[in-house]
Design an enzyme around this catalytic site. Structure first.
Site, PDB file in Angstrom:
ATOM      1  N   GLU A  69      47.256  36.532  71.441  1.00  6.83           N
ATOM      2  CA  GLU A  69      47.648  37.941  71.619  1.00  6.83           C
ATOM      3  C   GLU A  69      46.418  38.830  71.700  1.00  6.83           C
ATOM      4  O   GLU A  69      45.658  38.928  70.729  1.00  6.83           O
ATOM      5  CB  GLU A  69      48.563  38.402  70.476  1.00  6.83           C
ATOM      6  CG  GLU A  69      49.029  39.839  70.688  1.00  6.83           C
ATOM      7  CD  GLU A  69      50.051  40.333  69.668  1.00  6.83           C
ATOM      8  OE1 GLU A  69      50.843  39.519  69.172  1.00  6.83           O
ATOM      9  OE2 GLU A  69      50.046  41.542  69.398  1.00  6.83           O
ATOM     10  N   LYS A 245      55.100  42.265  61.094  1.00  7.27           N
ATOM     11  CA  LYS A 245      54.690  41.450  62.256  1.00  7.27           C
ATOM     12  C   LYS A 245      53.193  41.656  62.495  1.00  7.27           C
ATOM     13  O   LYS A 245      52.448  40.710  62.781  1.00  7.27           O
ATOM     14  CB  LYS A 245      55.510  41.861  63.493  1.00  7.27           C
ATOM     15  CG  LYS A 245      55.372  40.932  64.669  1.00  7.27           C
ATOM     16  CD  LYS A 245      54.196  41.266  65.556  1.00  7.27           C
ATOM     17  CE  LYS A 245      54.143  40.328  66.753  1.00  7.27           C
ATOM     18  NZ  LYS A 245      52.957  40.523  67.567  1.00  7.27           N
TER      19      LYS A 245
HETATM   20  C1  MEV Z   1      51.641  44.333  67.568  1.00  4.82           C
HETATM   21  O1  MEV Z   1      51.516  42.941  67.776  1.00  4.82           O
HETATM   22  C2  MEV Z   1      51.666  44.674  66.102  1.00  4.82           C
HETATM   23  C3  MEV Z   1      51.926  46.138  65.772  1.00  4.82           C
HETATM   24  O2  MEV Z   1      53.134  46.563  66.376  1.00  4.82           O
HETATM   25  C4  MEV Z   1      52.002  46.249  64.271  1.00  4.82           C
HETATM   26  C5  MEV Z   1      52.456  47.590  63.758  1.00  4.82           C
HETATM   27  O3  MEV Z   1      53.142  48.358  64.473  1.00  4.82           O
HETATM   28  O4  MEV Z   1      52.159  47.855  62.572  1.00  4.82           O
HETATM   29  C6  MEV Z   1      50.825  47.005  66.323  1.00  4.82           C
END
Ligand code: MEV
Length: 408
Positions: A69, A245
């Site tokens: 990612e 996540k």
């Molecule tokens: C993206 O992989 C993860 C985020 O969405 C985490 C968050 O919103 O805290 C950026």
């Protein structure tokens, strides 16, 4: 011969005969992979990157991260550099053990007091049998018996705590539990084993904590936004799951790089996050003019055992963490949890300021340029223009290339 009995090379031949185009793979590598899993026909590769420096409990670590990612490693580096400017992370890991569960069917003549009386002997027998684990500092520590009503049957539950020493200990725990279940069958009134297996219930809890100057995160207003976002994550599951996540982005990447069972940590983290309704695993607040962040995660991981010793890519990751000595499992748990907190901070900062897309799109642009046939000499120019125009399409890359060639 059955498909699973074939060599990996012969399995590949079958796929090839079916017209499936396979990637080239070195035979020696294929053979090694074949020892790790079943029906192996190839490998899946992920980029391995590093957080260059993360200070945890006054020690500096370079941290390996495996992820596809874009922006996860950049985010971890960003968070880590803010932590480092503020004296680093303070972390601690409670390695009291992992759970195991045994459920036995019992008859009318079963007496709980009798099995309670035999408890110390049962623990001793197990520890004598698995003395190599005891010699490594681990072993079966505790059994708690309870009676429950099953479907038309009374059941005896034995909740066990097993200290796996430096390993994750899943295999060893299962062997101990099977042994214990067998011995329980000798107790009057216990008629049948229903199951004996480790439980992935949160254990080995590890906490990472930072205290940050407002200036290091872009000022008090930004810090207050981070706290507000964190509060929303405490009450709103839509935000909480995304927050978590983002934490797992970093955590899983280090778990993968170090050959650890990320599925176990994911499953246990979801339970930990659900103790009072589903909430954020991290918490940010303002205290004494500082932005204070804290994250607790279940870290049932290992620094030895499993496939860890059998894989050269994982050995490489451990060399990165500590080139001279194998990092201890406690320190590894502290580092992984700290990386989760770093990814969390970076995400919260991005969301509460420019938004997450800006950083993401820059990396998407880089991927786009890399995936097309852009001449090496023009890559930087194309990338700059894409970011300036904020149009991230193949067609736009071609337009930019055309303009560059017309300008020449
Ligand atoms: C993206 O992989 C993860 C985020 O969405 C985490 C968050 O919103 O805290 C950026």
């Amino acid at each position: 011969m059955k498909f699973y009995q074939l060599s990996a090379k012969d399995r590949r031949k079958i796929l090839d005969d079916e017209g499936i185009e396979l990637e080239e793979i070195d035979e020696e590598v294929l053979e090694k992979l074949n020892n790790l899993s079943e029906n192996v026909i190839g490998q899946l590769r992920l980029p391995l990157g590093v957080v260059q420096s993360l200070n945890v409990n006054d020690a500096n670590y370079m941290v390996p991260m495996a992820t596809e990612e874009p922006s996860v490693i950049a985010a971890a580096n960003h968070g880590a550099s803010i932590f480092n400017k503020n004296g680093g992370v303070v972390a601690s890991s409670d390695r009291s053990g992992i759970y195991g569960q045994i459920v036995m069917a019992i008859e009318d003549d079963f007496d709980l007091a009798l099995v309670e009386k035999k408890k110390s002997a049962l623990i001793k027998e197990a520890n004598d049998k698995f003395s190599s684990l005891v010699n490594h500092g681990g072993g079966l520590c505790k059994i708690e018996f309870s009676l429950k009503n099953g479907d038309q049957q009374k059941l005896l539950y034995a909740l066990c705590l097993i200290d796996p020493a430096e390993a994750m200990g899943a295999n060893k725990a299962n062997s101990i539990l099977e042994f214990l279940a067998q011995n329980l069958l000798a107790v009057r009134g216990i008629s049948e084993k229903l199951y004996a297996i480790l439980s992935n219930y949160p254990s080995q809890l590890t906490t990472a904590k930072v205290e940050l100057d407002f200036a290091s995160v872009g000022g008090r207003k930004v810090a207050e936004r981070v706290v507000l976002l964190s509060k929303i994550g405490q009450i709103d599951p839509y935000r909480a799951v995304t927050n978590n996540k983002g934490i797992m982005n970093g955590v899983d990447a280090v778990l993968l790089a170090t050959g650890n069972d990320y599925r176990a940590i994911e499953a246990a983290s979801a339970v930990l996050a659900s103790r009072n309704g589903y909430t954020s695993l991290s918490r940010w607040r303002i205290k004494d003019q500082k932005l204070v962040g804290e994250l607790t995660l279940p870290m049932a991981i290992g620094a030895v055992g499993g496939s860890i010793n059998a894989r050269s890519d994982v050995k490489q990751a451990f060399n990165i963490l500590n080139p001279t000595n194998r990092i201890s499992v406690k320190d590894l748990a502290n580092v992984i949890t700290s990386i989760g907190l770093a990814n969390n901070l970076a995400a919260l900062l991005a969301i509460s300021t420019v938004g997450i897309q800006e950083g993401h799109m820059k990396l998407q642009a880089r991927n786009l340029v890399a995936s097309l046939n852009v001449p090496e000499s023009e890559k930087e120019k194309v990338l700059k223009q894409l970011i300036k125009d904020k149009i991230y399409t193949k067609e736009h890359v071609q337009e930019i290339l055309k303009e560059i060639s017309e300008d020449k």
